[in-house]
Write a protein that holds these residues in place. Structure first.
Motif, PDB file in Angstrom:
ATOM      1  N   LYS A  34       0.805  -1.281  -0.035  1.00  0.00           N
ATOM      2  CA  LYS A  34      -0.099  -0.081  -0.109  1.00  0.00           C
ATOM      3  C   LYS A  34       0.635   1.317  -0.080  1.00  0.00           C
ATOM      4  N   GLN A  35       2.152   1.211   0.069  1.00  0.00           N
ATOM      5  CA  GLN A  35       3.023   2.342   0.288  1.00  0.00           C
ATOM      6  C   GLN A  35       3.714   2.833  -1.068  1.00  0.00           C
ATOM      7  N   GLN A  36       4.265   3.906  -1.346  1.00  0.00           N
ATOM      8  CA  GLN A  36       4.799   4.285  -2.331  1.00  0.00           C
ATOM      9  C   GLN A  36       5.990   5.212  -1.870  1.00  0.00           C
ATOM     10  N   TRP A  37       6.926   4.553  -1.488  1.00  0.00           N
ATOM     11  CA  TRP A  37       8.170   5.222  -0.988  1.00  0.00           C
ATOM     12  C   TRP A  37       8.962   5.730  -1.979  1.00  0.00           C
ATOM     13  N   SER A  38       9.689   6.769  -1.827  1.00  0.00           N
ATOM     14  CA  SER A  38      10.485   7.547  -2.615  1.00  0.00           C
ATOM     15  C   SER A  38      11.828   7.662  -2.183  1.00  0.00           C
ATOM     16  N   ASN A  39      12.194   7.295  -0.716  1.00  0.00           N
ATOM     17  CA  ASN A  39      13.444   7.182  -0.177  1.00  0.00           C
ATOM     18  C   ASN A  39      13.458   6.444   0.979  1.00  0.00           C
ATOM     19  N   PRO A  40      14.636   6.049   1.492  1.00  0.00           N
ATOM     20  CA  PRO A  40      15.000   5.354   2.810  1.00  0.00           C
ATOM     21  C   PRO A  40      14.128   6.021   3.898  1.00  0.00           C
ATOM     22  N   ASN A  41      14.312   7.331   3.932  1.00  0.00           N
ATOM     23  CA  ASN A  41      13.605   8.121   5.264  1.00  0.00           C
ATOM     24  C   ASN A  41      12.421   7.718   5.367  1.00  0.00           C
ATOM     25  N   GLU A  42      11.678   7.622   4.248  1.00  0.00           N
ATOM     26  CA  GLU A  42       9.826   7.271   4.377  1.00  0.00           C
ATOM     27  C   GLU A  42       9.967   5.945   5.118  1.00  0.00           C
ATOM     28  N   ILE A  43      10.732   5.018   4.579  1.00  0.00           N
ATOM     29  CA  ILE A  43      10.757   3.598   5.278  1.00  0.00           C
ATOM     30  C   ILE A  43      10.854   3.679   6.859  1.00  0.00           C
ATOM     31  N   LYS A  44      11.789   4.352   7.297  1.00  0.00           N
ATOM     32  CA  LYS A  44      12.308   4.665   8.557  1.00  0.00           C
ATOM     33  C   LYS A  44      11.113   5.201   9.296  1.00  0.00           C
ATOM     34  N   ALA A  45      10.364   6.038   8.863  1.00  0.00           N
ATOM     35  CA  ALA A  45       9.582   6.762   9.619  1.00  0.00           C
ATOM     36  C   ALA A  45       8.383   5.753   9.979  1.00  0.00           C
ATOM     37  N   GLN A  46       8.157   4.921   9.098  1.00  0.00           N
ATOM     38  CA  GLN A  46       7.060   3.748   9.110  1.00  0.00           C
ATOM     39  C   GLN A  46       7.634   2.539   9.981  1.00  0.00           C
ATOM     40  N   SER A  49      12.897   0.004  13.397  1.00  0.00           N
ATOM     41  CA  SER A  49      13.573  -0.571  13.477  1.00  0.00           C
ATOM     42  C   SER A  49      14.051  -1.392  12.077  1.00  0.00           C
ATOM     43  N   ALA A  50      13.853  -0.904  10.983  1.00  0.00           N
ATOM     44  CA  ALA A  50      14.387  -1.312   9.920  1.00  0.00           C
ATOM     45  C   ALA A  50      15.985  -0.508   9.660  1.00  0.00           C
ATOM     46  N   SER A  51      16.627  -1.442   8.963  1.00  0.00           N
ATOM     47  CA  SER A  51      17.926  -1.041   8.750  1.00  0.00           C
ATOM     48  C   SER A  51      18.219  -0.439   7.296  1.00  0.00           C
ATOM     49  N   ILE A  52      18.815   0.474   7.025  1.00  0.00           N
ATOM     50  CA  ILE A  52      19.166   0.875   5.628  1.00  0.00           C
ATOM     51  C   ILE A  52      20.534   0.561   5.541  1.00  0.00           C
ATOM     52  N   VAL A  53      21.020  -0.529   4.609  1.00  0.00           N
ATOM     53  CA  VAL A  53      22.146  -1.002   4.647  1.00  0.00           C
ATOM     54  C   VAL A  53      23.052  -0.746   3.189  1.00  0.00           C
TER      55      VAL A  53
END
Length: 96
Positions: A34-46, A49-53
């Motif tokens: 259901k998401q439409q992420w455009s960058n890693p910051n949007e993932i971290k906001a949701q 605990s996710a790690s951007i590697v």
């Protein structure tokens, strides 16, 4: 986001040893689709605990951090590629 390939998740949670991951993986799949992420910051906001590697890869903790899910994301195309799902022990052996 379009997720490739759900069958990877299903193959994992259909194994008797990992059946406890089914509801968490199904919930993750539903939420991400259901998401439409455009960058890693949007993932971290949701998912705090996710790690951007790097190299557009993200590691999600599943089932209270019992399992790890590695994905690669093509932000412009809106595609999430499932690269790995497994235990911490298997993850520790994995090269990112």
């Amino acid at each position: 986001m379009r997720i490739i390939a759900k069958r990877t998740l299903k193959a994992f949670y259909e194994q008797p040893d990992y059946a406890d991951s089914k509801s968490a993986l199904e919930a993750w799949h539903y939420e991400v689709s259901k998401q439409q992420w455009s960058n890693p910051n949007e993932i971290k906001a949701q998912y705090r605990s996710a790690s951007i590697v790097g190299n557009n890869k993200v590691v999600f903790n599943i089932c209270g951090n019992k399992y790890r899910l590695i994905v690669s994301i093509n932000y412009p195309a809106g595609i999430v590629f499932i690269k790995f799902i497994g235990t911490h022990k298997a993850y520790d052996k994995k090269e990112l």
